[in-house]
Design an enzyme around this catalytic site. Structure first.
Site, PDB file in Angstrom:
ATOM      1  N   CYS A 156       0.833  -1.208   0.000  1.00 61.75           N
ATOM      2  CA  CYS A 156       0.000   0.000   0.000  1.00 61.75           C
ATOM      3  C   CYS A 156       0.868   1.259   0.000  1.00 61.75           C
ATOM      4  O   CYS A 156       1.361   1.689   1.039  1.00 61.75           O
ATOM      5  CB  CYS A 156      -0.933  -0.014   1.208  1.00 61.75           C
ATOM      6  SG  CYS A 156      -1.973   1.457   1.304  1.00 61.75           S
ATOM      7  N   CYS A 214      -0.453   4.225   2.073  1.00 63.96           N
ATOM      8  CA  CYS A 214      -0.263   4.066   3.520  1.00 63.96           C
ATOM      9  C   CYS A 214       1.191   4.248   3.918  1.00 63.96           C
ATOM     10  O   CYS A 214       1.493   4.950   4.883  1.00 63.96           O
ATOM     11  CB  CYS A 214      -0.670   2.662   3.982  1.00 63.96           C
ATOM     12  SG  CYS A 214      -2.115   1.976   3.168  1.00 63.96           S
ATOM     13  N   ASP A 215       2.083   3.582   3.219  1.00 62.45           N
ATOM     14  CA  ASP A 215       3.453   3.441   3.721  1.00 62.45           C
ATOM     15  C   ASP A 215       4.465   4.333   3.012  1.00 62.45           C
ATOM     16  O   ASP A 215       5.609   4.430   3.456  1.00 62.45           O
ATOM     17  CB  ASP A 215       3.900   1.977   3.606  1.00 62.45           C
ATOM     18  CG  ASP A 215       3.063   1.058   4.494  1.00 62.45           C
ATOM     19  OD1 ASP A 215       2.519   1.566   5.497  1.00 62.45           O
ATOM     20  OD2 ASP A 215       2.959  -0.137   4.194  1.00 62.45           O
TER      21      ASP A 215
END
Lengths: 310, 310
Positions: free
Chosen positions: B131, B134-135
């Site tokens: 992701c 997200c990261d």
């Protein structure tokens, strides 16, 4: 010119701001406050991650999240006009400022229709509530009133009756609600209906202690001791600012698709101001994220388009 | 018979459980784990209320929320069958158990297609990510690889390049993506494309330190030092269990309307397993709340209907 102007600083608007800032968009957030309707929510027990938090505390945490990013903000300002430009939109505020953005997210929320009674404003969050789902469990074991005559009032009465000792539904006008819902409320052992009664005042110093009603048949005033009152006489979407610009339903909610797109390219809407069902903080944050990611894709697409045409 | 069976214990399923429990529904939650895809997310910086929290920590907080309620749970069980009954649905699990519910919410999420390489499983959440949104910010100043040849890989490369020192996009197959997106990635000064290269191994002990690739033209193996690798070769919705029962799109996502309703009354779906855009925790929680509130209305409606027919 900003990439994106976000109108509204409730859960939807703040989430859109965080998502857009993480995409490094150059954004402007205009809102009368940070927190919106949640600021006058007694307690929040259904925002995941917090088993219990007071509304204003949760909004302070949202604010801390926003503060991580260099977001241009005009808090305390009210947007009063949104108009189309060749390459985006113009937003004007009450104080006379004018701002331009290539895209706009409208997240201005709803406002509850108020009874406009003595005591009401002062006791908001102190027994006067506009959200049964949010605050119902707080009144476990208490006697509370619900004001209203529509579906949402009946649903609120039933919701609250799961927790409260007893619920008195006070309606000035004849009930206008689904018959089956009316039946179920009538049969409910913990709900008493008081029709033809108009609430005249909400009593209490730092907490609600009761209400005064006028019996519209006898003309007499009647007092009732209650620990809270749920006002469920409708909500008004704060959508006036884009009236005529985007499609709305009869309730004045902005019509969006599953991508938070309105009928006007570049103009997105999220949260309670839209036709999205269920007025909840988690729902509004989800919609705010969707609107932001979709606006980002829109800007990317149009930028690439502009690039291709150069 | 339960009022409601919720399949899946990620953000959507857990939120649906909390909302349904607050409605005092008699619910059963069946899931292989509590947390879903978030359990292998290195860090979450875009769930409102937490400026930074590790994926598993956030899910523990969701779990605490669920633990407030007497929810019937089967964790570690995998549902393998959903079938229609006269008055609801039957759900069977891998272990041979059978459960009945008047309504079902499917919140089984997606699983990333994996490279299925040595080191990949062990280094998930330790440099291997699925992701980018997200990261991405975690890899500020680092060199990272992105594996994939589609739109999502290109978007991930560009997302990550906002933070990383440099991004190497490694694709075995020719790019199949929007031309304008390909152009923008090609022009990007912080992204290098390495086409015709197949990743063969992910290296590292407790953190990713590099990858090994095979140059498909020369047949030679090449090493590359990277601090992380984003695997963006597609996601698979965990929808097999209701194949034939509800409508899906070509990607296997369950088609829902804005109310999280599938085409089958009483069967709801929420979160990543559906066609809802944008794979985000806040979006999934919002959808879980919607599905729950809508299922509650469905049960109320059918119960009242049953009552009226008695």
């Amino acid at each position: 010119m900003h990439d994106l102007i976000i109108l509204g600083g409730g859960p939807a608007g703040m989430t859109a701001a965080v998502y857009s800032a993480r995409k490094k968009l150059n954004i402007l957030l205009i809102s009368q406050d940070l927190g919106g309707q949640v600021l006058w929510t007694l307690s929040v027990e259904n925002y995941m991650g917090f088993t219990f938090i007071e509304g204003p505390d949760l909004m302070r945490r949202f604010e801390e999240h926003i503060a991580q990013f260099p977001i241009d903000m005009r808090i305390g300002e009210k947007a009063v006009f949104v108009g189309q430009l060749d390459n985006g939109f113009e937003v004007r505020t009450e104080s006379g400022e004018s701002y331009q953005g290539r895209a706009v997210i409208l997240a201005t929320g709803k406002r509850p229709r108020q009874l406009e009674l003595p005591g009401e404003a002062r006791l908001q969050g102190r027994g006067v509530s506009y959200c049964a789902v949010c605050d119902g469990p707080v009144f476990a074991g208490e006697v509370v009133a619900v004001a209203g005559s529509g579906n949402s009032a009946l649903e609120a009465a039933r919701d609250v009756a799961s927790f409260a000792e007893h619920v008195i539904l006070v309606a000035r006008d004849p009930l206008v609600a689904d018959e089956m819902l009316v039946d179920s409320v009538k049969r409910h052992s913990k709900i008493t209906m008081l029709l033809g009664h108009e609430i005249r005042a909400i009593k209490g110093f730092d907490r609600v202690t009761g209400i005064t009603m006028r019996d519209l048949v006898t003309g007499e005033d009647v007092g009732l001791e209650v620990a809270g009152i749920f006002v469920e006489i409708g909500l008004i979407p704060n959508s006036e600012i884009v009236r005529g610009l985007v499609h709305m339903n009869d309730a004045g909610e902005i019509l969006v698709n599953g991508y938070c797109e309105t009928n006007m390219p570049g103009l997105f809407a999220a949260g309670d101001v839209t036709n999205v069902p269920h007025k909840q903080i988690v729902v509004a944050t989800g919609e705010g994220a969707k609107a932001s990611l979709q606006a980002h894709m829109y800007l990317l697409r149009t930028e690439l388009l502009a690039g291709a045409l150069r």
